[in-house]
Enzyme design. Structure first.
Site, mmCIF file in Angstrom:
data_model
loop_
_atom_site.group_PDB
_atom_site.id
_atom_site.type_symbol
_atom_site.label_atom_id
_atom_site.label_comp_id
_atom_site.label_asym_id
_atom_site.label_seq_id
_atom_site.Cartn_x
_atom_site.Cartn_y
_atom_site.Cartn_z
ATOM 1 C CG HIS A 115 -2.052 0.928 1.190
ATOM 2 N ND1 HIS A 115 -2.192 1.957 2.097
ATOM 3 C CD2 HIS A 115 -3.119 1.031 0.345
ATOM 4 C CE1 HIS A 115 -3.286 2.637 1.845
ATOM 5 N NE2 HIS A 115 -3.870 2.103 0.784
ATOM 6 C CE LYS B 273 -1.364 4.776 -1.819
ATOM 7 N NZ LYS B 273 -2.080 4.299 -0.622
ATOM 8 C CG ASP C 83 18.899 11.046 -10.324
ATOM 9 O OD1 ASP C 83 18.886 9.913 -10.836
ATOM 10 O OD2 ASP C 83 18.786 12.100 -10.983
ATOM 11 C CG HIS D 227 -7.252 8.677 -0.546
ATOM 12 N ND1 HIS D 227 -5.911 8.656 -0.862
ATOM 13 C CD2 HIS D 227 -7.674 7.403 -0.635
ATOM 14 C CE1 HIS D 227 -5.540 7.421 -1.135
ATOM 15 N NE2 HIS D 227 -6.594 6.639 -1.005
ATOM 16 C CE LYS E 198 -4.128 6.885 2.540
ATOM 17 N NZ LYS E 198 -5.536 6.680 2.631
ATOM 18 C CG ASP F 129 1.838 19.981 21.377
ATOM 19 O OD1 ASP F 129 0.596 20.100 21.472
ATOM 20 O OD2 ASP F 129 2.522 19.390 22.218
#
Length: 413
Positions: free
Chosen positions: A113, A115, A120, A290, A292, A297
């Site tokens: 899952h 991404k 380089d 979508h 996450k 603080d």
């Protein structure tokens, strides 16, 4: 592999496809040596073809390109689409591809899952945004609200090393005894600091969750958590409530217009418990959430691929960046406060499921599920996921028809 806190990074927040795709495609165009890209979803639509063209051109000019896709999230790329890339030298792999049964995908668990893009060894992208047109506002009401980061600096080497150790495919093995990895302490807090963390099915199976727990324990003034699929384990749910009960302002942003209706049903089973502890809950109404992300603080932030649900916390391969930086924290806070003010409805008692024996039964079952799921899932029969590399093949003259952009079935990302 063990990563530590790295100082001296340049970190940029990217919101939605409008900011993310141009940044990624520009970095790919400038690549000189090596590109590593992995994602859950890559659709053969307008965005997917842009990524295809960028990687194809990079490979054609001699850049080493490696791609890893999840076999469940990206099952429908055409042979021509993939063949053009492998024919140009792109190393193209699927994580755990499995045959369909009666037309249905069977690899429901243990998904890749993450991404991540590394270019380089100098610039990297980490977040929750896939390669599909539904991350762009002009897609319509179903366009997703999401985040990622672009980072340069020492932490990129940690991300690259992680990829080099894991991408070629050290097989995941079933272990009866697994050492628990302790979350890395930031012993000298400062600015522009970043820590790369991940969840796997070995020593790092709960690292991301434990960083959330540590953040909640350390919070003094404010916590904001915006998470698409919210149905966390019992200890995380308990920690969120306890943080609010000791006087910290805790705001939770969840889906109000979900891409999967069951998401709202599950989250609402938890509302009464959280509200009684003083947690402020907001449902995002503009479009499917979508993201996450979370902040605490003035300095702490996390952005990544991990939802706060049983799949992400106990089964999937995930990756987050933990950031300690006042300016970045302020940028995300301003963004989330704007969303709270303009696009969210705050949950009150009228939105909590009414008291009844049926709702009480559902809540009790949900809590017991949350309490025991991480332990139970370890005993579930599990195959050993594998990486399957797509072999290059010669492109035929008939493979030059106009590019189609078929619709792709919705997948919980």
């Amino acid at each position: 592999m063990k990563c530590g806190w790295r100082e001296g990074n340049q970190i940029q927040l990217l919101e939605n496809g409008e900011q993310y795709y141009p940044a990624v495609f520009s970095a790919i165009e400038k690549a000189e040596r090596k590109i590593i890209l992995e994602t859950f979803i890559w659709f053969e639509d307008s965005v997917g073809w842009q990524l295809h063209d960028a990687l194809l051109k990079a490979a054609q000019r001699g850049v080493s390109v490696e791609v890893l896709l999840d076999g469940y999230g990206s099952p429908d790329l055409s042979e021509r689409f993939v063949g053009e890339l492998t024919g140009a030298g792109v190393v193209f792999r699927y994580y755990d591809p499995r045959p369909r049964l009666f037309g249905m995908r069977t690899n429901l668990f243990r998904r890749m899952h993450r991404k991540i893009v590394v270019i380089d060894g100098s610039v990297a992208f980490v977040g929750g945004i896939n390669y599909s047109a539904d991350h762009l506002a002009d897609y319509g009401p179903e366009a997703k609200q999401d985040y990622a980061v672009r980072v340069e600096g020492p932490v990129v080497q940690d991300i690259l090393l992680f990829e080099l150790e894991n991408l070629p495919g050290h097989a995941e093995t079933r272990r009866f005894w697994r050492r628990r990895h302790r979350p890395e302490e930031n012993r000298t807090p400062g600015e522009a600091q970043a820590l790369f963390v991940w969840r796997d099915n070995h020593e790092h199976r709960d690292d991301i969750e434990r960083h959330y727990l540590k953040m909640l324990a350390n919070a003094k003034r404010e916590v904001i958590i915006a998470n698409a699929y919210f149905f966390p384990g019992y200890r995380l749910l308990h920690a969120i409530r306890n943080t609010a009960r000791r006087g910290v302002s805790v705001k939770l942003v969840v889906q109000g217009e979900p891409d999967m209706p069951i998401v709202k049903v599950g989250a609402r089973l938890l509302y009464r418990y959280l509200l009684k502890g003083g947690v402020q809950i907001y449902e995002y109404q503009r479009r499917p959430l979508h993201g996450k992300v979370a902040l605490m603080d003035e300095h702490w932030v996390t952005v990544g691929s991990s939802n706060l649900d049983p799949l992400s916390l106990s089964l999937n391969l995930e990756a987050n960046l933990i950031i300690h930086d006042r300016a970045f924290n302020h940028t995300l806070r301003e963004n989330l406060h704007g969303i709270l003010a303009q696009d969210c409805q705050q949950v009150d008692e009228t939105m909590v499921p009414k008291r009844s024996w049926w709702n009480l039964t559902k809540s009790v079952l949900a809590f017991h599920f949350l309490r025991h799921f991480p332990a139970v899932v370890g005993w579930l029969p599990a195959h050993t996921p594998r990486l399957a590399q797509v072999q290059p093949h010669r492109q035929s003259m008939t493979d030059t028809q106009d590019r189609a952009e078929p619709e792709n079935p919705g997948v919980k990302p």
